[in-house]
Design a protein around this motif. Structure first.
Motif, PDB file in Angstrom:
ATOM      1  N   ARG A   1      -5.379  -7.557  -3.051  1.00 50.31           N
ATOM      2  CA  ARG A   1      -5.742  -8.856  -2.488  1.00 50.31           C
ATOM      3  C   ARG A   1      -6.157  -8.703  -1.012  1.00 50.31           C
ATOM      4  O   ARG A   1      -7.089  -9.347  -0.542  1.00 50.31           O
ATOM      5  N   TYR A   2      -5.468  -7.808  -0.305  1.00 47.98           N
ATOM      6  CA  TYR A   2      -5.765  -7.629   1.118  1.00 47.98           C
ATOM      7  C   TYR A   2      -7.046  -6.819   1.325  1.00 47.98           C
ATOM      8  O   TYR A   2      -7.887  -7.161   2.151  1.00 47.98           O
TER       9      TYR A   2
ATOM     10  N   ASN B   1       5.144 -11.019  -0.260  1.00 55.98           N
ATOM     11  CA  ASN B   1       4.488  -9.956  -1.010  1.00 55.98           C
ATOM     12  C   ASN B   1       5.068  -8.583  -0.651  1.00 55.98           C
ATOM     13  O   ASN B   1       4.466  -7.787   0.061  1.00 55.98           O
TER      14      ASN B   1
ATOM     15  N   LYS C   1      -0.979  -3.232  -5.519  1.00 50.11           N
ATOM     16  CA  LYS C   1      -0.530  -4.514  -4.979  1.00 50.11           C
ATOM     17  C   LYS C   1      -1.236  -4.865  -3.662  1.00 50.11           C
ATOM     18  O   LYS C   1      -1.125  -5.980  -3.173  1.00 50.11           O
TER      19      LYS C   1
ATOM     20  N   PHE D   1       3.601  -6.998   2.716  1.00 51.80           N
ATOM     21  CA  PHE D   1       2.146  -7.054   2.907  1.00 51.80           C
ATOM     22  C   PHE D   1       1.729  -8.046   3.979  1.00 51.80           C
ATOM     23  O   PHE D   1       0.660  -7.920   4.563  1.00 51.80           O
TER      24      PHE D   1
END
Ligand code: SF4
Ligand code: SF4
Lengths: 455, 464
Positions: free
Chosen positions: A396-397, A16, A393, A373
Motif C-alpha cells: 500500500r505504501y 499497520n 504488507k 508502517f
C-alpha cells in the motif's frame, strides 16, 4: 556513524504493524519437524487466524490445533483442555511430535504447561505418546521471530537430552527463510559432502507436492532422531546476527561442546562468503567448483548491472535478520538503504547493520526498531525512496509513493510463489540482484514516454 | 499408535448428519472441541467481520498485536469514499500493560488516532487479554466520547467468550448505540436498510441499483460501504432487509422492538432468492406505491433475459457435477444449493461454522438424500467427505482452499475475502463463470487422484 534512533517516535498506537505474534513463529518452526503438528494453548481464534495467515503465503494446508479454551477454562485454568486436546490430536493425526506454544491468554492466566505435561505423562504414560515440546510465547513480549527461535531452542533442549556418539554431522539452524532457501542449503551441504541436520526443515512440509490423498501431516521435516542426535554433531551453524543470547546453537555448545558458528544470513557476496568459509572449515573440503562459478557469475552480474541501481534509495523492513542480510546485499551493489526497520526491539539491529555494511555503505541508514508502517511512512516522506524491499504488507505504501516493491521474506500475500523465493547464498543473491535491477528498469520503462527496446 | 482411527472424532459424531437417514437432530452452537483443528475463529472475529466495512469509523483493536494484524484488510469490502476501515489499528499491549492494566494506553491511543484521522465514530474491540486484565473499556469509551465529541463505542468481543455468533451480537449491540442519533427527515416512506451485506467486491452497489430501479430508497448500508451517519439515522427507514442468518439479525430484532420497524430475511445469491427477495420488498410497499410490483417484474425480466442464455452455456459443461460447500453462516448455503441447481450441479456435502438447529433442518429439507450436513468441521472431516462423495468443486474460504487443491478438486472462494462480486443477477453470472473455471480446467487431469484414475481407466480399456 549511523544515525540510530531506536526509540519509537511518540506514537502510542500501532498502525499497520510490521510484525506478527509470537506463537505464529513457533507454529512455523514446529511445522518443520517430521510428523510434527503445532498446537496453540489458548482460545480457538488465535489458531484459526494464524492458519489463515500462513495459508495465504504458502498455499498449503496448515493444520494448527488449539486447546480451544472457553470462558470457564480461562478462569479455572486450561490444563484439562490441553490434555484432552493433545489426546484428540493424537487420535486424529498420529503425530510424532506435538509442539505446544502458549498464547497471550494462557500466559496471562499463568497456566503451568510443564506441570500439565507431567500430569499428562503420568495419566497417559501407558499410551504410545508422541514427543511433546513446549515453548512459552506471550505476544506482549516479542514478535514472531522470538517464537521461531524459542521453538527451535525448545526442541533442541527438550529432545536433545543426552550425549550422543559422534555423528560427524553438521547442524544448521537456518532462521526464518523460505522453503526454497532450505532446499538450496541442503544442496550446498550435499555438494560439500556434509551430512546436515537442518532444523527446522519446512522445505517439504510447507511446500509439498500434489498427492493422491490428503495427508494429515505432510512428509518431510527434520527427523526427530536427527534432532536427538544433534548433540553428537561436529558443529552447528546458526544464521542470524540479531539472535537472542541463548539459542539452540548456544545450548548445544554449552551442554555438549558442539562448536557453534553464528554468522549472518548468507545474503550478498560477503555474508555468503562467510558461510562458505565456515562450510570449508567444518567439512575440511574446498569450495566445490559449482559455487566458485556461482560466485563468479554473481560478481559478473554485479558489474554488469551496477549502473542501473547505483545511488538508488531503498527502504527495507521485515524480520531483523532478514533486514540485516538485505542491508549487507544492497550496500554491496551501491543501493543506499535510507531506512531499515523491524517490528521487534532490543535485537541490536543497528550494530549488526553497521557490521555488515562496513566498507560498502556510503550512507548509514536510519535504523528503526519496533516500527509499524505508519512510522515508516512518516519517515519515508523525507527519505524519498526509489525502491522498497520487504514483504507484501508494504505494498500500500510503495503504491502511494509510486515506487517498486521487491517482495522478500514472509508474508507474501499478493504474489504467487513466496515459498519458492530464493534469498540465500550466491544463487539467492543472484536471484535478488536480478529482481532488484529489473524492478528499477521496469519502473524506468513504465515512466518513460519512449518505449526503449534496449536498456 | 497402531490402530487406524477414523477421521471423525467420537465426540463430533452428532454434529454430522446425512439427509434422508432419520430425523435430523444435529448438535450445534457448541464450543469447538479441543485439539480438533476447527475452522472457526472467535468472538472477536465475529464482531470484526460485521463492523469492519464501516468505512468512516476508526476500528481500534485493544489487545496484543496478533489479533489486529491477522484482521488487517483481509476482507474485500469496498468503499465508495473513505477507506479508514482498511487500516489496522492496535494498542499492541506489552507486558507492562498486562501487569498494570491497559486503560491508559487505550485512552492515549484513541486520543492520538482520533486526532490523526478525524473519524465519524470509533469502535474499540476487546480481545481475550483485555477480558482477563479487566480493563474498564466502557469507562474509557465514555470518557473519550465526551472528550472527542464523537461516539466511541466499546465492542465486547473477548475471543474466548463463545464463538463467532457471540461476536455478531456484540457488534449489533455496539451499532445499536449509534442508531437513533441521526436526523431522519427527508427519508421516503418507501425505504429500506440493507443489513448483513458487506459489499464484497462491490456487491452492495449491484443490489442498491436494483432498489433504485424499483423506486426504493436505501437509507443505510449495514455494513458494506457503511457510514456512521447513515447508521445513526437508519431508524427512519420503513423496512429492514436482513441477509445472512446470523450477523445482523440481532440488530433487526432490537430495531423492531424499539422502533417498530419490521424486517424481512433476504438473500441476493442465486436467481430465485434474488428475485424472490425483490418481489417481497415490492409486495411490502405495494400499498404505498402500487406500480412498484410492475417495475420489479420488469427488472427481473430484463435481468433474466440477459442472464439465462449465458448461464446455459456454462450449464452444458457443468451438468451433473458434484459440489461440497463449507460456509460461515448456513443461510448462504440455502441460496447456494438452489444456485447450483441452475447450473445442473448437485450439492452433496454442506457444512457451516455457525448454523442453528433450524438452519440444519431446512438444509436437510432442500438437499437430496445422502447429502452430508456438518457443523463446525475441520480439515480431516472435510477431506474425508470430499473424497467419499468424489466432488468436483468445493466452495469455502481461504482456509479450505488448500484442502481442495491438495485433493485435486476445484475451489471457489465464497467467503469474506472474495474479490469477485457473486450477488445479484450479475453476480450469478460471475459465479457460474468462476465455478466453470474451477471445474473445467485441464489441470485436474494431472492432479494425482484423477491422473491415477484416468490411467487405470485407460489400462482397462486396453485390456478389453
Ligand atoms: S492473543 Fe496473542 S497469540 Fe492470540 S492472536 Fe492475539 S497476539 Fe496472537
Ligand atoms: S486472542 Fe482472543 S480475540 Fe484475539 S484472536 Fe485469539 S481468540 Fe480471538
Amino acid at each position: 556513524m549511523s544515525k540510530v534512533k531506536t526509540a519509537r517516535p511518540n506514537f502510542v498506537s500501532t498502525t499497520n504493524a510490521c510484525k506478527l505474534c509470537t506463537p505464529l513463529g513457533a507454529s512455523l518452526a514446529f511445522r518443520g519437524v517430521e510428523g510434527g503438528i503445532p498446537f496453540l494453548h489458548g482460545s480457538q481464534g488465535c489458531a484459526t487466524y494464524m492458519r489463515r495467515y500462513i495459508i495465504s503465503h504458502f498455499r498449503e494446508p496448515v493444520d494448527i490445533a488449539s486447546s480451544a479454551l472457553g470462558e470457564k477454562n480461562a478462569i479455572y485454568g486450561g490444563g484439562p483442555n490441553l490434555k484432552k486436546g493433545i489426546l484428540n490430536v493424537m487420535k486424529k493425526y498420529e503425530p510424532k511430535l506435538v509442539g505446544v506454544a502458549t498464547t497471550c491468554l494462557t500466559e496471562t492466566i499463568g497456566d503451568d504447561v510443564p506441570m500439565y505435561f507431567n500430569e499428562f505423562f503420568k495419566e497417559f504414560g501407558d499410551l504410545d505418546l508422541p514427543e511433546l515440546v513446549r515453548v512459552s510465547t506471550p505476544s506482549y513480549n516479542g514478535t514472531h521471530t522470538d517464537g521461531w527461535h524459542g521453538a527451535v531452542r525448545s526442541m533442541v533442549e527438550q529432545l536433545c537430552v543426552e550425549d550422543h556418539a559422534d555423528t560427524g554431522r553438521v547442524n544448521i539452524l537456518p532462521n526464518m527463510v523460505s522453503c526454497e532457501d532450505i532446499r538450496h542449503l541442503r544442496d550446498i551441504c550435499d555438494h560439500f559432502g556434509i551430512e546436515a541436520t537442518i532444523l527446522p526443515d519446512i522445505s517439504e512440509t510447507l511446500d509439498g507436492p500434489a498427492l493422491e490423498d490428503y495427508v494429515k501431516i505432510p512428509e518431510g521435516g527434520t527427523p526427530i532422531s536427527e534432532i536427538k542426535a544433534m548433540s553428537g554433531a561436529r558443529a552447528t551453524i546458526e544464521f542470524g546476527r540479531c539472535l537472542p543470547r541463548e539459542t539452540g546453537g548456544t545450548s548445544l555448545e554449552t551442554r555438549f561442546g558442539v562448536e557453534n558458528h553464528r554468522i549472518g544470513l548468507p545474503m550478498g557476496l560477503r555474508e555468503s562468503d562467510r558461510f562458505f568459509e565456515v562450510l570449508e572449515s567444518v567439512s575440511g573440503n574446498p569450495m566445490p567448483r559449482r559455487y566458485e562459478l556461482e560466485r563468479g557469475r554473481l560478481v559478473d552480474a554485479y558489474v554488469d548491472g551496477h549502473k542501473y541501481i547505483f545511488g538508488k534509495r531503498a527502504v527495507v523492513y521485515g524480520e531483523e535478520d532478514l533486514v540485516v542480510g538485505l542491508c549487507a546485499f544492497l550496500s554491496e551493489i551501491g543501493v543506499d538503504v535510507v531506512l531499515a526497520g523491524t517490528g521487534s526491539r532490543g535485537k541490536g539491529l543497528e550494530g549488526a547493520i553497521a557490521q555488515v555494511t562496513h566498507g560498502t555503505a556510503r550512507v548509514a541508514p536510519e535504523v528503526r526498531e519496533a516500527v509499524d508502517f505508519h512510522d515508516i511512512a512518516a519517515e519515508a516522506e523525507t527519505l524519498a525512496p526509489d525502491l522498497v524491499v520487504g514483504h507484501s504488507k508494504g505494498y500500500r505504501y510503495a503504491r502511494e509513493w509510486n515506487v517498486p516493491l521487491v517482495r522478500v521474506g514472509f508474508p507474501i500475500h499478493d504474489r504467487f510463489g513466496g515459498q519458492r523465493l530464493l534469498h540465500l547464498g550466491y544463487k539467492g543473491t543472484q536471484a535478488l540482484f536480478d529482481r532488484v535491477v529489473n524492478a528499477v528498469i521496469e519502473k524506468k520503462q513504465a515512466d518513460s514516454s519512449i518505449g526503449y527496446g534496449y536498456i | 499408535m497402531t490402530v487406524k482411527i477414523a477421521d471423525i472424532l467420537e465426540e463430533r459424531r452428532d454434529q454430522i448428519h446425512r439427509t434422508g437417514e432419520g430425523a435430523i437432530d444435529i448438535a450445534c452452537n457448541r464450543e469447538s472441541l479441543a485439539g480438533a483443528v476447527s475452522q472457526r475463529a472467535c468472538v472477536f472475529c465475529g464482531s470484526r467481520v460485521v463492523l469492519y466495512p464501516i468505512a468512516d469509523a476508526l476500528h481500534l483493536v485493544h489487545g496484543p498485536i496478533g489479533c489486529a494484524v491477522y484482521t488487517w484488510d483481509i476482507r474485500g469490502s469496498l468503499s465508495s469514499g473513505p477507506e479508514l476501515h482498511r487500516l489496522s489499528f492496535s494498542t499492541d499491549l506489552q507486558e507492562t500493560d498486562v501487569i498494570f492494566g491497559g486503560e491508559k494506553k487505550l485512552e492515549a491511543a484513541l486520543d492520538e488516532l482520533i486526532d490523526r484521522h478525524s473519524p465519524k465514530a470509533a469502535f474499540v474491540y476487546s480481545t481475550c487479554i483485555v477480558g482477563l486484565i479487566g480493563d474498564d473499556m466502557e469507562a474509557v469509551c465514555r470518557k473519550m466520547t465526551e472528550k472527542k465529541g464523537i461516539p466511541v463505542l466499546p465492542v465486547m468481543s473477548e475471543g474466548f467468550k463463545g464463538n463467532k455468533r457471540a461476536g455478531y451480537e456484540a457488534a449489533c449491540k455496539a451499532m445499536f448505540r449509534l442508531i437513533g442519533e441521526g436526523d431522519t427527515s427527508g427519508i421516503s416512506p418507501v425505504s429500506v436498510n440493507i443489513f448483513g451485506d458487506f459489499n464484497l467486491a462491490g456487491e452492495i452497489w449491484i443490489i442498491r441499483e436494483y432498489f433504485e430501479r424499483m423506486g426504493v430508497q436505501v437509507v443505510a448500508n449495514v455494513t458494506g460501504d457503511g457510514r456512521v451517519n447513515d447508521i445513526a439515522r437508519c431508524h427512519g427507514a420503513a423496512l429492514n432487509l436482513v441477509q445472512c442468518s446470523g450477523s445482523t439479525m440481532d440488530l433487526a430484532k432490537m430495531m423492531k422492538e424499539k422502533y417498530g420497524i419490521p424486517f424481512q430475511r433476504v438473500s441476493y445469491l442465486g436467481i430465485e432468492d434474488m428475485a424472490d427477495s425483490l418481489y417481497r420488498v415490492a409486495d411490502f410497499f405495494k400499498d404505498k406505491d402500487p406500480s412498484i410490483v410492475e417495475r420489479t417484474q420488469a427488472l427481473v425480466r430484463d435481468e433474466l433475459q440477459k442472464l439465462m442464455p449465458e448461464l446455459a452455456r456454462y450449464r452444458k459443461d457443468l451438468e451433473g457435477k458434484k459440489v461440497a460447500m463449507y460456509v460461515g453462516g448456513s443461510f448462504k448455503a440455502f441460496s447456494l444449493v438452489k444456485a447450483f441447481r441452475h447450473l445442473g450441479m448437485k450439492v452433496v456435502v454442506v457444512g457451516s461454522q455457525t448454523g442453528t438447529k433450524e438452519d440444519y433442518a431446512e438444509l436437510a429439507e432442500i438437499t437430496d438424500p445422502g447429502t452430508v450436513i456438518i457443523d463446525d468441521a475441520n480439515p480431516l472431516e472435510l477431506s474425508h467427505f470430499i473424497k467419499e462423495k468424489d466432488v468436483d468443486v468445493f466452495v469455502g474460504g481461504v482456509k479450505e482452499r488448500p484442502i481442495a487443491f491438495k485433493l485435486g478438486v476445484g475451489f471457489c472462494d465464497h467467503n469474506h475475502e472474495r474479490k469477485e462480486a457473486l450477488e445479484g443477477f450479475t453476480g450469478m453470472l460471475n459465479f457460474a463463470r468462476e465455478i466453470h473455471a474451477s471445474a473445467m480446467s485441464p489441470v485436474w487431469q494431472f492432479a494425482p487422484r484423477r491422473a491415477n484414475r484416468i490411467r487405470a481407466a485407460r489400462k482397462e480399456a486396453v485390456n478389453e
